[in-house]
Design an enzyme around this catalytic site. Structure first.
Site, short mmCIF file in Angstrom:
data_model
loop_
_atom_site.label_atom_id
_atom_site.label_comp_id
_atom_site.label_asym_id
_atom_site.label_seq_id
_atom_site.Cartn_x
_atom_site.Cartn_y
_atom_site.Cartn_z
N SER A 1 -10.04 -1.32 6.90
CA SER A 1 -9.43 -0.99 5.60
C SER A 1 -8.72 -2.13 4.91
CB SER A 1 -8.47 0.19 5.75
OG SER A 1 -9.21 1.39 5.82
N LYS B 1 0.85 -1.19 0.00
CA LYS B 1 0.00 0.00 0.00
C LYS B 1 0.89 1.25 0.00
CE LYS B 1 -4.05 1.71 2.66
NZ LYS B 1 -4.93 1.38 3.80
N SER C 1 -9.87 1.37 2.87
CA SER C 1 -8.97 2.18 2.09
C SER C 1 -7.92 1.40 1.32
CB SER C 1 -8.26 3.18 3.02
OG SER C 1 -7.43 2.49 3.94
#
Lengths: 477, 484
Positions: free
Chosen positions: B177, B78, B153
């Site tokens: 997330s 990420k 997310s």
């Protein structure tokens, strides 16, 4: 109208740990800008703080030295505000649960009256970086070397009532912090800083007046002057029936006055909350005991040692121990030249006078190397050089710190202790100044000093004054 | 690119037996990334570096060196995880040009294990969001159907696995997330126990809730990845001193006999999506039929978890994101009147609207006069929730719930309704509030053709139990292979 003055101090002192308080960067004054920095102390995204145990210990040490309670659990909190010297836009500090609570120190005025100043707390926090205004590029730069240096804030109760008491308190605190070796307390380098809260109330009144906070006090002198200025300012306002406004004021030493920085209504909301990266931490009793065991001698014990072991007078020992820099210097000097009383005398008379010529020298910086100073005193004490030469040399090496042994040799300043030679020279002088001989015979003893003075002039101070005094008296009587 | 359909576990085996080289594998991965680039999954592809590292691993393998299971395998991380030589943007305009000078601990661990980091995944800006639409560099599309959001997310991280760009990825999970996008994309996502995986070098959103975790195709793949990244980190004060576990070797018992599965009505009574209800019924029947026992537990305060979450996470975020002031790096306003104006303009230009909303909310709850009513109250409720979970785990081994109240929704559908968007995390948030581990595994297909996810919550440090239960379910009931 007459007023009672109410003063409280917030003293910041940088701890002399090896590394910074939340990372392993060097804790060292100066250095090229932004060279003692890492992702943690410049607050790069993702970097996390780890508390420095040594800093926690030193805070405990400071607390124990002033009789504070040590909390079982302490919490680091974030004090949030924006300023370019604050890399993370929050300072890790302590609000609701500092490491040390309460305590106090005793101060003494000139007349020996004692007063106890209570402490509210001592907490541990991180210092901010430094802004450097650069006229060359016409802008301001930030140096984060100081960012993350451990700092303790010592908050007093509002127990002081004059500039004199405030200074006595501050120097007592400094003395303690230096003795327990947690801080250098160099005001000039900013490792000891002080904010003063001050308010006035009608004499005898119970109700506290509105206070102003004074910032930027970087020397004992500015503390005194700022307080005196503020007392005048507030009493003038009150006399004229005007209101004192709660505000923060900045002391301008050069202009000898203070300026309003911000008013209460502009006061920042720091939005304190427990730092989630630093869980509340337990202070084990065993750690507190360990710190207790390693506590160095405080001033009172030093005075005892000096009186009992070194044979100094109580008064001399007390003056000498007033500042740890002086103590360290003294102890180094006597390690080279073991005549403590002799060394102490010279320090208290000649050296301290010299130090005090510079009003800003709060940190008692002594530029002469201890060994060089020891050599100088040894030459004087053993009669190798005269008192006059010793004084002259002292003044000279204060600025140059050149090797005094070398100077004496090169310029041939060795004292003349030869009685016959001195007698010869005095004979010549007696013939040269018959009037002074007459004066002496008529009872004017000053004439003796005149002859010694003339002799010194002739020998560039190298004649042994003691021998000469003895001789001239014998010769004229 | 067929090979990219494989599981991490199988690929590891193939590399080990030299059926394929790491260089070949990385090339396949890069091809797949190129073929799916319209989904806007990755912000940055580390092509040269990845190939270089693959060569290195192949050489080591040829030399007969003993390598870890991850050695030579393409992985995505990420974009809020710092890695030297790459941008770490957090999908924010503010950090568009920011390169970290240091590695996050999890990156160091992946590199030590020989994993090949092939790209950095788009996300909701600073991990705030549930759809990967709050991304400064364009929305991410769900590989199962590009009209749908991938969740957030960690939408990019979950999509990268679902789109076969890599064999596993790292996400971060503050309120769901990792699990919510894993559920939306039909892959397996684990949010580990708080403190198990280092946060050092991971750009903080809410420090007391953030946790890094793996996203993979299978549960076993997930165990391999967790093993590589878990462990005490002396750079992090909140890191747990938990003994190292061999999750891959020790978790899988291939049995759930006698297992007690906690059923809290609070997770089910508000459900109104038939797909989700049905998938949960199926799962419960499966567990019962295979020897597990369903026990009723009570978690009365988890209904307040979302409120607690938005107070605490926003408070911490407001403070964590204050360092983005334009002075040191990131967006710096060109024209301004004074210092305050400079801060104001730099931050206004650099942050997206969801981030601004959370910063304002966070500063509000921290302000004097409101602190007790919000922050301290939220902390008190958090303690209640922690106690309730810990009591519940006296009577059960894992707790079952849906990962999300619905399957994936369409891009743009909820973008103007933040409150509705926040409700996506209603089942995942309590886990973060209680610092527990939880795994999301695929458990069915909804009417709209999008995958559904099931959440298994464990007690602190019971990751191996979660792996065992999830693996058993995956092997015998439903797996990613059924998601198209």
């Amino acid at each position: 109208m007459e007023y009672d003055v109410v003063i409280g101090l917030e003293v910041h002192s940088e701890l002399k740990t090896k590394s910074k308080v939340f990372c392993s960067c060097k804790n060292e004054f100066g250095g090229e800008p932004n060279t003692h920095c890492c992702p943690v102390c410049i607050g790069l995204p993702g970097a996390l703080p780890i508390p420095n145990k040594e800093a926690v210990k030193m805070t405990i040490k400071a607390g124990l030295a002033v009789g504070s309670q040590i909390n079982d659990i302490a919490i680091f909190e974030r004090k949030n505000y924006f300023y370019p010297d604050l890399a993370k836009a929050y300072q890790i500090s302590q609000a609701v649960r500092p490491i040390c609570i309460g305590g106090g120190v005793e101060i003494e005025d000139k007349n020996g009256h004692k007063k106890y100043i209570r402490l509210n707390r001592i907490h541990l926090e991180e210092d901010a970086g430094k802004l450097i205004h650069n006229s060359k590029i016409g802008g301001t730069m930030v140096d984060y070397n100081r960012g993350g240096v451990p700092l303790i804030e010592i908050v007093s109760e509002a127990d002081m009532s004059s500039a004199e008491e405030a200074v006595a308190y501050l120097s007592k605190l400094r003395n303690i912090l230096q003795y327990i070796e947690v801080s250098d307390c160099k005001m000039e380098q900013g490792s000891l800083r002080c904010d003063v809260n001050i308010s006035l109330k009608p004499k005898g009144s119970e109700k506290l007046g509105v206070r102003a906070e004074m910032k930027n006090l970087n020397s004992f002198r500015s503390v005194t002057r700022a307080i005196e200025y503020e007392i005048k300012r507030q009493s003038r306002l009150l006399d004229e029936g005007e209101e004192v406004i709660q505000e923060t004021r900045r002391w301008d030493d050069a202009r000898n006055r203070s300026f309003s920085m911000r008013r209460k209504e502009d006061a920042q909301d720091y939005r304190y909350f427990p730092d989630p990266d630093l869980l509340p931490f337990k202070i084990e009793r065993s750690l507190v005991e360990e710190v207790k065991r390693t506590m160095p001698k405080l001033r009172e014990e030093k005075i005892n040692d000096y009186v009992n072991d070194l044979g100094l007078s109580e008064y001399d020992a007390s003056v000498l121990t007033n500042d740890l820099n002086l103590v360290k210097y003294f102890e180094k000097v006597i390690s080279y030249f073991n005549k403590p009383k002799f060394v102490c005398n010279f320090i208290l008379t000649t050296l301290l006078k010299k130090v005090k010529e510079d009003e800003e020298n709060d940190d008692l910086v002594i530029p002469i190397e201890p060994q060089n100073f020891a050599n100088l005193l040894q030459m004087y004490e053993s009669g190798q050089i005269s008192q006059a030469i010793c004084r002259e040399l002292f003044d000279e090496i204060w600025t140059t710190n050149e090797d005094c042994l070398k100077i004496v040799k090169e310029r041939n300043l060795v004292q003349n202790n030869n009685e016959d030679e001195i007698k010869e020279m005095l004979k010549v002088l007696i013939e040269e100044f018959p009037q002074s001989v007459q004066d002496y015979k008529a009872g004017n003893t000053k004439a003796l000093s005149f002859f010694i003075g003339q002799l010194m002039k002739k020998t560039q101070g190298k004649a042994n004054a003691q021998i000469a005094s003895k001789l001239i008296k014998e010769m004229l009587d | 690119m067929e090979i990219m359909n494989e599981t991490l576990e199988n690929i590891s085996e193939m590399l080990d037996t030299k059926k394929i080289s790491s260089v070949e594998l990385v090339n396949e991965s890069l091809k797949s990334i190129e073929a799916t680039k319209d989904l806007n999954i990755l912000h940055e592809v580390c092509r040269d570096n990845a190939l270089e590292m693959a060569k290195d691993i192949d050489a080591k393998r040829a030399n007969g060196e003993k390598l870890s299971k991850l050695a030579g395998i393409p992985i995505v991380i990420k974009d809020n995880i710092s890695m030297v030589g790459t941008y770490t943007t957090c999908s924010s305009k503010f950090l568009e040009n920011y390169k970290s000078p240091y590695n996050a601990t999890v990156v160091d661990k992946l590199l030590q294990a020989g994993a090949i980091i092939v790209g950095k995944a788009n996300m909701d800006e600073f991990a705030m969001g549930s759809s990967s639409e709050n991304c400064a560099f364009g929305v991410v599309h769900n590989p199962r159907n590009p009209e749908y959001v991938p969740g957030g997310s960690s939408g990019g991280s979950a999509s990268a696995v679902a789109a076969n760009q890599c064999f596993g990825s790292l996400g971060t999970d503050t309120g769901g997330s990792i699990r919510q996008p894993s559920s939306f994309c039909g892959v397996v996502g684990l949010k580990p126990t708080y403190g198990l995986v280092s946060r050092y070098g991971v750009v903080a959103f809410a420090s007391s809730l953030d946790q890094v975790g793996p996203i993979t195709k299978t549960v076993r793949d997930n165990a391999i990845m967790l093993e590589a990244i878990a462990g005490y980190d002396n750079n992090e004060f909140t890191s747990a001193k938990h003994d190292k576990e061999s999750y891959y070797k020790d978790s899988f018992k291939n049995s759930i006999k006698g297992l007690k599965i906690g059923y809290a009505k609070e997770f089910f009574e508000s459900l109104n999506n038939q797909d989700v209800i049905k998938s949960m019924e199926n799962a419960m029947n499966f567990f019962k039929e295979n020897g597990a026992e369903i026990v009723d537990i009570e978690l009365p305060h988890i209904k307040d978890a979302l409120a607690v979450y938005y107070v605490l996470s926003s408070a911490e975020a407001a403070s964590n994101l204050a360092r983005f002031d334009g002075i040191k790096y990131g967006v710096a306003a060109k024209e301004y009147n004074d210092l305050i104006d400079f801060y104001f303009k730099s931050r206004t230009q650099g942050f997206g609207s969801e981030v601004k909303r959370r910063i304002m909310l966070g500063n509000f709850v921290l302000s004097s006069g409101y602190f007790d009513a919000y922050y301290n109250k939220a902390k008190a409720v958090q303690n209640l929730i922690i106690t309730e979970f810990s009591n519940a785990f006296k009577n059960c081994d894992v707790i079952l719930s849906p990962t999300t109240p619905t399957s994936a929704f369409k891009i743009g559908e909820k973008v103007n309704n933040p409150l509705e968007m926040y409700l996506n995390d209603i089942f995942t948030v309590p886990v973060n509030i209680a610092t527990l581990p939880a795994i999301s595994v695929p458990c069915g297909i909804a009417q709209n053709g999008m995958p559904l996810g099931m959440q298994l919550i464990g007690n602190r440090f019971s990751e191996s139990t979660l792996f065992n239960v999830a693996d058993y379910y995956e092997r015998n009931c439903f797996s990613f292979r059924e998601v198209k």
